[in-house]
Design a protein around this motif. Sequence first.
Motif, PDB file in Angstrom:
ATOM      1  N   GLN A  19     -21.154  39.937 -47.396  1.00 36.10           N
ATOM      2  CA  GLN A  19     -20.963  38.824 -48.329  1.00 36.10           C
ATOM      3  C   GLN A  19     -21.149  39.265 -49.779  1.00 36.10           C
ATOM      4  N   TYR A  20     -22.190  40.013 -50.042  1.00 34.79           N
ATOM      5  CA  TYR A  20     -22.462  40.461 -51.411  1.00 34.79           C
ATOM      6  C   TYR A  20     -21.329  41.325 -51.956  1.00 34.79           C
ATOM      7  N   GLU A  21     -20.863  42.232 -51.109  1.00 35.15           N
ATOM      8  CA  GLU A  21     -19.867  43.186 -51.579  1.00 35.15           C
ATOM      9  C   GLU A  21     -18.483  42.562 -51.734  1.00 35.15           C
ATOM     10  N   GLU A  22     -18.268  41.381 -51.145  1.00 36.46           N
ATOM     11  CA  GLU A  22     -16.987  40.684 -51.311  1.00 36.46           C
ATOM     12  C   GLU A  22     -16.841  40.105 -52.716  1.00 36.46           C
ATOM     13  N   MET A  23     -17.960  39.836 -53.370  1.00 40.05           N
ATOM     14  CA  MET A  23     -17.927  39.282 -54.724  1.00 40.05           C
ATOM     15  C   MET A  23     -17.940  40.414 -55.740  1.00 40.05           C
ATOM     16  N   THR A  24     -17.325  40.174 -56.883  1.00 42.16           N
ATOM     17  CA  THR A  24     -17.284  41.207 -57.911  1.00 42.16           C
ATOM     18  C   THR A  24     -18.321  40.934 -58.996  1.00 42.16           C
ATOM     19  N   PHE A  25     -18.749  41.991 -59.621  1.00 39.14           N
ATOM     20  CA  PHE A  25     -19.685  41.869 -60.740  1.00 39.14           C
ATOM     21  C   PHE A  25     -19.102  40.962 -61.826  1.00 39.14           C
ATOM     22  N   GLY A  49     -30.360  43.824 -54.132  1.00 37.77           N
ATOM     23  CA  GLY A  49     -29.602  43.632 -52.899  1.00 37.77           C
ATOM     24  C   GLY A  49     -28.943  44.920 -52.442  1.00 37.77           C
ATOM     25  N   THR A  50     -27.630  44.876 -52.281  1.00 42.01           N
ATOM     26  CA  THR A  50     -26.873  46.050 -51.829  1.00 42.01           C
ATOM     27  C   THR A  50     -26.387  46.918 -52.991  1.00 42.01           C
ATOM     28  N   GLY A  51     -26.801  46.589 -54.206  1.00 41.94           N
ATOM     29  CA  GLY A  51     -26.450  47.428 -55.330  1.00 41.94           C
ATOM     30  C   GLY A  51     -25.068  47.204 -55.912  1.00 41.94           C
ATOM     31  N   GLU A  68     -35.266  46.808 -55.178  1.00 39.56           N
ATOM     32  CA  GLU A  68     -34.961  45.976 -54.004  1.00 39.56           C
ATOM     33  C   GLU A  68     -36.086  46.117 -52.979  1.00 39.56           C
ATOM     34  N   PRO A  69     -36.782  45.020 -52.682  1.00 39.76           N
ATOM     35  CA  PRO A  69     -37.922  45.099 -51.767  1.00 39.76           C
ATOM     36  C   PRO A  69     -37.569  45.070 -50.289  1.00 39.76           C
ATOM     37  N   THR A  70     -36.359  44.640 -49.943  1.00 36.28           N
ATOM     38  CA  THR A  70     -35.979  44.557 -48.528  1.00 36.28           C
ATOM     39  C   THR A  70     -35.364  45.877 -48.094  1.00 36.28           C
ATOM     40  N   PRO A  71     -36.048  46.636 -47.223  1.00 38.77           N
ATOM     41  CA  PRO A  71     -35.553  47.972 -46.860  1.00 38.77           C
ATOM     42  C   PRO A  71     -34.126  47.972 -46.332  1.00 38.77           C
ATOM     43  N   GLY A  77     -27.403  49.532 -49.690  1.00 40.87           N
ATOM     44  CA  GLY A  77     -26.983  49.861 -51.044  1.00 40.87           C
ATOM     45  C   GLY A  77     -26.891  51.354 -51.292  1.00 40.87           C
ATOM     46  N   MET A  78     -27.874  52.081 -50.815  1.00 40.91           N
ATOM     47  CA  MET A  78     -27.872  53.533 -51.008  1.00 40.91           C
ATOM     48  C   MET A  78     -26.715  54.188 -50.265  1.00 40.91           C
ATOM     49  N   ARG A  79     -26.326  53.592 -49.134  1.00 38.05           N
ATOM     50  CA  ARG A  79     -25.195  54.120 -48.369  1.00 38.05           C
ATOM     51  C   ARG A  79     -23.859  53.733 -48.999  1.00 38.05           C
ATOM     52  N   LEU A  80     -23.723  52.442 -49.332  1.00 41.21           N
ATOM     53  CA  LEU A  80     -22.449  51.947 -49.853  1.00 41.21           C
ATOM     54  C   LEU A  80     -22.123  52.503 -51.233  1.00 41.21           C
TER      55      LEU A  80
END
Length: 198
Positions: A19-25, A49-51, A68-71, A77-80
Amino acid sequence: MGAKGTEGYGQEADNLARQYEEMTFADVHRDTLHLLPKPSALILDVGAGTGRDAAHLAHKGYRVVAVEPTPELRHHGMRLHADAAIEWIDDSLPALTALQKNQGRFDAILMTAVLMHLDEDERRTAMASIAPLLAKQAVLILSLRYGPVPSGRRMFAVPPSEIVDLAKVQGLTLIHQNDREDMKSRPDVSWTYLAFRC
């Protein structure tokens, strides 16, 4: 126990990442883009979030620190966004303990859909933790979500006036405020964007 306000996010991380990555900055921040400093400025993204936002800024030439506190979200995020020059930090509001110890001052701080996860006392502490991290003339940009609370989450209805007052106590001046519709067209969800100058 996870960090305050993160309830429900780890379990839903896979769905939320999509969901997060579907939206643009550009869409999420369209009302406050003009307030960002010029590239190469140092920006802090709290609750990254996912960065998505951190990666966009890094690719534009900003120096970016993402908290980001949620591992599960942080690992997504680090992967994407492995190709983006982002410094990831495991830290959380209201205290931002790790950040207070290790970082200097930022030219801009983003807190997108974060503060409504904290109760009144935590919001007061959070603003007191954020303000010292702002460089002179830096900008703090944040958004508040209104509407039904998703199952398993922790959210509060936060009046914008409360945040304006908390910011004023910390020496911050309101420079922007706008309301807008939900980006996913949910009729019962709306947003308020606020920006402050140090």
